[in-house]
Write a protein that holds these residues in place. Structure first.
Motif: not given
Length: 225
Positions: A45-47, A54-61, A67-70
């Motif tokens: 929620h905070r993301s 940027k959300l995936l960078d923020h949550l997963l580093g 490879d899973q992003d799409d």
């Protein structure tokens, strides 16, 4: 030289005008769970308000395997689309847009929603007759908190940063506006507290669009011409 008179209102849509923040949270939670990433909903929620990159960078580093992003994005989009027919505007959203237009201001939806999501959001708002310009994710190279979508909104609407106020619901909205020295009005209806929005630099904070509408005459929007 006197300050330029502001002449437009830029508005975020998700969580600001349409009640979607927690639906995005649940959709991302499930998409991440399907890929065996266990991320608490409070963290997700905070993301919300960032773009998916940027959300995936923020949550997963940022150093994660991408490879899973799409697949994660597609899963989120599919899950969120399941709610399109049940989306609802936040209290006073439609009326706020009409009140701003009645003041002679350009009404600009500065959103980084994807085109297919944007169509559903605009249908819910049912205010296309008073909306001057609308952006989408295709208009920005980087998502919030980068200011790209606001720059695109200004260019498309023919406005200057000194002529507008931005209305958003997340600290990422406030941060993006701050990079362009655009005053940002925060709305707490996306689930971010009044204190957090003010602490991030919002020039005024209201509970929701209806509260902003009720206080419009004393709000930063009242200074726009």
């Amino acid at each position: 030289m006197p300050d330029l008179k502001r002449s437009g209102v830029l508005l975020d849509v998700d969580g600001t005008l349409v009640d979607t923040t927690y639906l995005h949270t649940v959709a991302w939670w499930e998409a991440l769970r399907q890929a065996d990433h266990r991320v608490p909903m409070a963290v997700i929620h905070r993301s919300i308000g960032m773009g998916s990159d940027k959300l995936l960078d923020h949550l997963l580093g940022a150093e994660r395997d991408r490879d899973q992003d799409d697949r994660l994005r597609d899963a989120h989009d599919s899950l969120f689309a399941g709610w399109f027919e049940r989306l609802a505007p936040l209290p006073g959203a439609r009326e706020l847009l009409r009140a701003c237009a009645a003041r002679g201001l350009r009404v600009v939806l500065a959103t980084s929603a994807a085109e297919h999501e944007l169509a559903a959001l605009r249908k819910v708002l049912d205010a296309d007759d008073v909306i001057d310009t609308v952006t989408s994710s295709a208009d920005a190279q980087q998502s919030k908190p980068a200011p790209d979508i606001l720059i695109a909104a200004l260019e498309q609407a023919g406005l200057d940063a000194a002529e507008v106020v931005f209305v958003g619901d997340s600290v990422w909205d406030v941060a993006a506006a701050g990079k362009l020295d655009i005053p940002c009005i925060g709305l707490a209806c996306g689930g971010t507290s009044r204190g957090e929005l003010a602490g991030a630099g919002a020039v005024a904070v209201y509970d929701d669009p209806a509260a902003l509408l009720a206080g419009l005459a004393e709000s930063p929007i009242a200074a726009l011409r």
